[in-house]
Design an enzyme around this catalytic site. Structure first.
Site, PDB file in Angstrom:
ATOM      1  N   GLY A   1       0.797  -1.224   0.000  1.00 56.47           N
ATOM      2  CA  GLY A   1       0.000   0.000   0.000  1.00 56.47           C
ATOM      3  C   GLY A   1       0.826   1.269   0.000  1.00 56.47           C
ATOM      4  O   GLY A   1       0.385   2.311  -0.506  1.00 56.47           O
ATOM      5  N   ASN A   2       2.060   1.197   0.536  1.00 56.85           N
ATOM      6  CA  ASN A   2       2.914   2.391   0.570  1.00 56.85           C
ATOM      7  C   ASN A   2       3.325   2.846  -0.826  1.00 56.85           C
ATOM      8  O   ASN A   2       3.800   3.962  -1.020  1.00 56.85           O
ATOM      9  CB  ASN A   2       4.168   2.143   1.419  1.00 56.85           C
ATOM     10  CG  ASN A   2       5.060   1.040   0.858  1.00 56.85           C
ATOM     11  OD1 ASN A   2       4.592  -0.025   0.468  1.00 56.85           O
ATOM     12  ND2 ASN A   2       6.345   1.283   0.820  1.00 56.85           N
TER      13      ASN A   2
ATOM     14  N   LYS B   1     -12.283  -9.979   6.400  1.00 57.44           N
ATOM     15  CA  LYS B   1     -11.608  -8.838   5.769  1.00 57.44           C
ATOM     16  C   LYS B   1     -12.488  -7.590   5.832  1.00 57.44           C
ATOM     17  O   LYS B   1     -13.521  -7.510   5.167  1.00 57.44           O
ATOM     18  CB  LYS B   1     -11.306  -9.178   4.312  1.00 57.44           C
ATOM     19  CG  LYS B   1     -10.451  -8.156   3.597  1.00 57.44           C
ATOM     20  CD  LYS B   1      -8.993  -8.271   3.975  1.00 57.44           C
ATOM     21  CE  LYS B   1      -8.128  -7.380   3.104  1.00 57.44           C
ATOM     22  NZ  LYS B   1      -6.726  -7.413   3.512  1.00 57.44           N
TER      23      LYS B   1
ATOM     24  N   LYS C   1      -3.436  -9.905  -1.597  1.00 58.20           N
ATOM     25  CA  LYS C   1      -2.600  -9.647  -2.777  1.00 58.20           C
ATOM     26  C   LYS C   1      -1.280 -10.410  -2.736  1.00 58.20           C
ATOM     27  O   LYS C   1      -0.713 -10.742  -3.776  1.00 58.20           O
ATOM     28  CB  LYS C   1      -2.374  -8.149  -2.961  1.00 58.20           C
ATOM     29  CG  LYS C   1      -1.421  -7.475  -2.010  1.00 58.20           C
ATOM     30  CD  LYS C   1      -0.039  -7.230  -2.612  1.00 58.20           C
ATOM     31  CE  LYS C   1       0.855  -6.396  -1.739  1.00 58.20           C
ATOM     32  NZ  LYS C   1       1.201  -6.851  -0.440  1.00 58.20           N
TER      33      LYS C   1
ATOM     34  N   LYS D   1       2.748 -11.922   4.097  1.00 59.36           N
ATOM     35  CA  LYS D   1       3.944 -11.742   3.274  1.00 59.36           C
ATOM     36  C   LYS D   1       4.927 -12.900   3.484  1.00 59.36           C
ATOM     37  O   LYS D   1       5.450 -13.475   2.514  1.00 59.36           O
ATOM     38  CB  LYS D   1       4.619 -10.405   3.595  1.00 59.36           C
ATOM     39  CG  LYS D   1       3.787  -9.198   3.215  1.00 59.36           C
ATOM     40  CD  LYS D   1       4.394  -7.903   3.725  1.00 59.36           C
ATOM     41  CE  LYS D   1       3.621  -6.685   3.245  1.00 59.36           C
ATOM     42  NZ  LYS D   1       2.186  -6.702   3.560  1.00 59.36           N
TER      43      LYS D   1
END
Length: 310
Positions: A10-11, A126, A210, A272
């Site tokens: 998102g960054n 979510k 994602k 991640k």
């Protein structure tokens, strides 16, 4: 030359159209560094703030009596893919041309197939969209059939399932573009979640993580390297504590141990590490890296980030 799938956090994108338009100019630079180094690069990205913003705008317009139809959530995901892809591909194209490189860039609106029996559909977790009071939340549950949950004392939000990706519907299109020298932006926001019913692909109100969708396309494309670019330079144990320890390397076995010990936060570093470990284990010689966006090139060269291997 390596084939590299890059998953942007998102960054890299920001939270508003204006902020995103500025941020992607910086995001393009480390991506083009990798392309300039002779690598094949495929780009994936999140869409949390963007799809929430689109969904809220459509919901508000539908509720204000102006005759605007309600927009289903999968369609909101498709809109976010197009809008983010538009900004990203233009920024990357401009950076390429600034370096006198004329490589074509394209965004593929991507559907990701999920299993209808995925247990996530029984337990939506979510959060998406706006915050509501408990009274408003109960009304939405009754009127629209939403599942609403209290979110960390900040109010009530709609929650949707987060199923695991099974396959990518447009994988042959993506493969063809990559093999013909195109830079492809794909599985945006985790992909539009769909269930296969005969010859039809039916969109479902869900959000695929994602990192897992990016890992899936990395496997499908037989990538050499899967790199997740985020806001921190390395994966850390005891993050934010006085005894924080940054990791330059980690085996998949060590990753499992650290996950069991609770070192990685759900919704943050945990997916991640899980996705990176899955890719590293999927085939001999594959490497996964978690690194800071600004140090993508250094991470590929082994000078930054956390390397995950089998």
């Amino acid at each position: 030359m390596s084939r590299i799938v890059v998953a942007l956090g998102g960054n890299a994108l920001g939270k508003t159209p204006k902020e995103q338009l500025e941020l992607v100019k910086n995001t393009a630079k480390p991506i083009v560094d990798l392309i300039q180094g002779g690598n094949e690069v495929i780009i994936a990205h999140g869409n949390g703030p963007q799809v929430g913003m689109i969904n809220l705008a459509m919901e508000t317009a539908s509720n204000n009596g102006a005759g605007t139809p309600e927009m289903p959530f999968p369609e909101c995901g498709a809109m976010s893919q197009g809008y983010i892809g538009y900004h990203l591909q233009n920024a990357i194209r401009e950076e390429l041309l600034n370096r006198e490189m004329n490589t074509p860039v394209a965004t593929v609106v991507t559907q990701v197939i999920v299993n209808e029996d995925d247990p996530a559909f029984e337990n939506p977790t979510k959060p998406i969209g706006a915050f509501y009071s408990e009274e408003e939340a109960k009304k939405l549950e009754e009127e629209k059939g939403y599942i609403m949950k209290e979110d960390s004392g900040r109010g009530w939000r709609r929650v949707v399932p987060s199923p695991k990706p099974v396959d990518v519907a447009e994988k042959e299109t993506v493969k063809t573009l990559v093999e013909n020298g195109h830079i492809v932006i794909t599985v945006g926001g985790g992909g539009i979640p769909v269930i296969a019913k005969g010859n039809s692909l039916v969109g479902v109100p869900a959000v695929i993580d994602k990192d897992f969708a990016s890992e899936k396309i990395a496997e499908i494309l037989d990538a050499d390297i899967f790199i997740i670019l985020t806001a921190v330079e390395k994966v850390s144990l005891n993050f934010g504590k006085p005894n924080q320890k940054d990791l330059a390397k980690m085996t998949t076995e060590e990753a499992k141990k650290y996950i069991e010990e609770g070192h990685f936060a759900a919704g943050s570093m945990l997916p991640k590490v899980e996705a990176a470990s899955k890719f590293a284990e999927s085939k001999e010689g594959r490497k996964a890296i978690i690194a800071a966006l600004s140090k993508a090139k250094e991470a590929i060269e082994g000078k930054s980030g956390t390397l995950i291997t089998k």
